[in-house]
Scaffold this motif. Structure first.
Motif, mmCIF file in Angstrom:
data_model
loop_
_atom_site.group_PDB
_atom_site.id
_atom_site.type_symbol
_atom_site.label_atom_id
_atom_site.label_comp_id
_atom_site.label_asym_id
_atom_site.label_seq_id
_atom_site.Cartn_x
_atom_site.Cartn_y
_atom_site.Cartn_z
ATOM 1 N N LYS A 86 0.744 -1.223 0.026
ATOM 2 C CA LYS A 86 0.010 -0.008 -0.112
ATOM 3 C C LYS A 86 0.980 1.129 -0.114
ATOM 4 C CE LYS A 86 -0.535 0.351 5.077
ATOM 5 N NZ LYS A 86 0.350 1.651 5.023
ATOM 6 N N ASP A 87 2.051 1.204 0.376
ATOM 7 C CA ASP A 87 3.181 2.190 0.530
ATOM 8 C C ASP A 87 3.820 2.524 -0.799
ATOM 9 O OD1 ASP A 87 3.578 1.851 3.958
ATOM 10 O OD2 ASP A 87 1.918 2.980 3.018
ATOM 11 N N TRP A 88 4.024 1.418 -1.882
ATOM 12 C CA TRP A 88 4.764 1.324 -3.072
ATOM 13 C C TRP A 88 4.587 2.305 -3.817
ATOM 14 C CZ3 TRP A 88 4.363 -4.516 -4.567
ATOM 15 C CH2 TRP A 88 4.918 -5.279 -3.361
ATOM 16 N N PHE A 89 3.132 2.791 -3.992
ATOM 17 C CA PHE A 89 3.037 3.709 -5.047
ATOM 18 C C PHE A 89 2.126 4.961 -4.332
ATOM 19 C CE2 PHE A 89 4.557 0.776 -7.887
ATOM 20 C CZ PHE A 89 4.015 -0.478 -7.681
ATOM 21 N N THR A 90 2.380 6.359 -4.999
ATOM 22 C CA THR A 90 1.535 7.164 -4.701
ATOM 23 C C THR A 90 0.109 7.181 -4.985
ATOM 24 O OG1 THR A 90 1.638 8.540 -6.864
ATOM 25 C CG2 THR A 90 3.623 8.873 -5.461
ATOM 26 N N ASP A 91 -0.550 8.104 -4.500
ATOM 27 C CA ASP A 91 -2.304 7.491 -4.723
ATOM 28 C C ASP A 91 -2.555 8.628 -5.852
ATOM 29 O OD1 ASP A 91 -3.059 9.253 -1.588
ATOM 30 O OD2 ASP A 91 -2.213 9.991 -3.408
ATOM 31 N N GLU A 92 -1.570 9.041 -6.622
ATOM 32 C CA GLU A 92 -2.253 9.806 -7.858
ATOM 33 C C GLU A 92 -2.746 8.675 -8.794
ATOM 34 O OE1 GLU A 92 2.097 11.033 -8.034
ATOM 35 O OE2 GLU A 92 1.263 12.538 -9.149
ATOM 36 N N GLU A 93 -3.876 9.454 -9.759
ATOM 37 C CA GLU A 93 -4.498 8.646 -10.827
ATOM 38 C C GLU A 93 -3.251 8.257 -11.678
ATOM 39 O OE1 GLU A 93 -7.693 7.628 -9.621
ATOM 40 O OE2 GLU A 93 -7.535 7.448 -11.433
ATOM 41 N N PRO A 94 -3.275 6.808 -12.464
ATOM 42 C CA PRO A 94 -2.363 6.544 -13.460
ATOM 43 C C PRO A 94 -2.495 7.706 -14.422
ATOM 44 C CG PRO A 94 -3.474 5.007 -12.648
ATOM 45 C CD PRO A 94 -4.102 6.074 -11.978
ATOM 46 N N ARG A 107 3.427 6.420 -10.153
ATOM 47 C CA ARG A 107 4.587 6.750 -9.522
ATOM 48 C C ARG A 107 5.060 6.186 -8.396
ATOM 49 N NH1 ARG A 107 8.439 10.324 -11.718
ATOM 50 N NH2 ARG A 107 9.612 11.423 -10.236
ATOM 51 N N THR A 108 6.375 5.697 -7.981
ATOM 52 C CA THR A 108 6.788 5.038 -6.810
ATOM 53 C C THR A 108 6.982 6.304 -5.768
ATOM 54 O OG1 THR A 108 9.318 5.713 -7.360
ATOM 55 C CG2 THR A 108 8.226 3.335 -8.300
ATOM 56 N N ASN A 109 6.369 5.868 -4.650
ATOM 57 C CA ASN A 109 6.459 6.679 -3.458
ATOM 58 C C ASN A 109 7.922 7.025 -3.095
ATOM 59 O OD1 ASN A 109 4.809 8.024 -1.801
ATOM 60 N ND2 ASN A 109 3.694 6.158 -1.322
ATOM 61 N N THR A 110 7.788 8.056 -2.350
ATOM 62 C CA THR A 110 9.183 8.666 -1.764
ATOM 63 C C THR A 110 8.948 8.610 -0.096
ATOM 64 O OG1 THR A 110 8.463 10.921 -1.610
ATOM 65 C CG2 THR A 110 9.944 10.058 -3.674
ATOM 66 N N ARG A 111 10.162 8.313 0.536
ATOM 67 C CA ARG A 111 10.193 8.343 2.124
ATOM 68 C C ARG A 111 11.341 8.909 2.455
ATOM 69 N NH1 ARG A 111 9.625 2.361 4.315
ATOM 70 N NH2 ARG A 111 11.735 2.370 3.267
ATOM 71 N N ASN A 112 11.327 9.958 3.214
ATOM 72 C CA ASN A 112 12.517 10.657 3.734
ATOM 73 C C ASN A 112 13.172 11.329 2.470
ATOM 74 O OD1 ASN A 112 11.838 9.970 6.147
ATOM 75 N ND2 ASN A 112 12.843 7.974 5.786
#
Ligand code: SF4
Length: 208
Positions: A86-94, A107-112
């Protein structure tokens, strides 16, 4: 690292003799920007001592087919990465675009301030490392745009990433040309005849 002054790169776009289709059916390339044969970067990423994977600070676009391949390995990847899917990708629309296998990208998510798939304790892409450890083809896990970095594609043209255009890429300057740095990856995705024609364009516009 001392920055070597580089000749002003050409803005020339060259038409290729035909359209080359990726092994995934998309993207399709029929033109190339000549500056990919002229600009240089550090290239040997895993032995770089100054960049700290800077280019992985922003996450990356990942095509829907690639997303499906990761989700098909969800349990094993979640266990190995210790990151819930659930944390792998941003929740933006494809973002729909024919350049992407599956017709769109997420889009892959970012952390720090770093891509969620970047090794938090060391260097490099964990999707790549997972595939290598499991004896799998890393191309089935790692986003195409990560494998081709610092090159990208849009509407049939192979060209430089925006971090090269705006010269923010911290490893620009010395090393192989952008093309030579990812030639093997281009051959993987588009086949030997593609890089054979690019070698000709290189010879014509940026003699080695
Ligand atoms: S492309 Fe440059 S910034 Fe990115 S990991 Fe390689 S050496 Fe570092």
């Amino acid at each position: 690292m001392n920055i070597v002054a580089q000749p002003a790169p050409s803005t020339l776009i060259v038409d290729l003799r035909r359209t080359y289709v990726s092994r995934y059916g998309a993207p399709m390339i029929s033109q190339v920007a000549v500056e990919v044969f002229q600009l240089r970067y550090f290239t040997k990423c895993m032995s770089c001592t100054f960049c700290n994977d800077w280019c992985c600070s922003h996450g990356v676009d990942i095509d829907l087919d690639n997303v499906q391949r990761l989700l098909a390995n969800r349990d094993a990847l979640e266990n190995w990465l210790k990151i819930p899917s659930k944390d792998w990708f941003t929740d933006e629309e494809p973002d729909k675009h024919p350049d992407y296998p599956g017709g769109a990208c997420m889009r892959t998510n970012t952390r720090n301030g770093r891509c969620i798939f970047l090794n938090p304790k060391g260097r490099g892409c964990q999707l790549h490392a997972y595939a290598l450890e499991k004896g799998l083809d890393y191309h089935d896990f790692k986003p195409v745009l990560s494998a081709l970095f610092p090159l990208t594609f849009d509407d049939g043209t192979l060209h430089v990433m925006e971090e090269v255009e705006d010269r923010s890429l911290v490893c620009l300057g010395e090393g192989l040309t952008l093309y030579r740095g990812v030639r093997a990856e281009l051959e993987y995705y588009f086949g030997p005849s593609f890089v054979e024609e690019l070698d000709e364009v290189e010879a014509a516009h940026a003699p080695r």
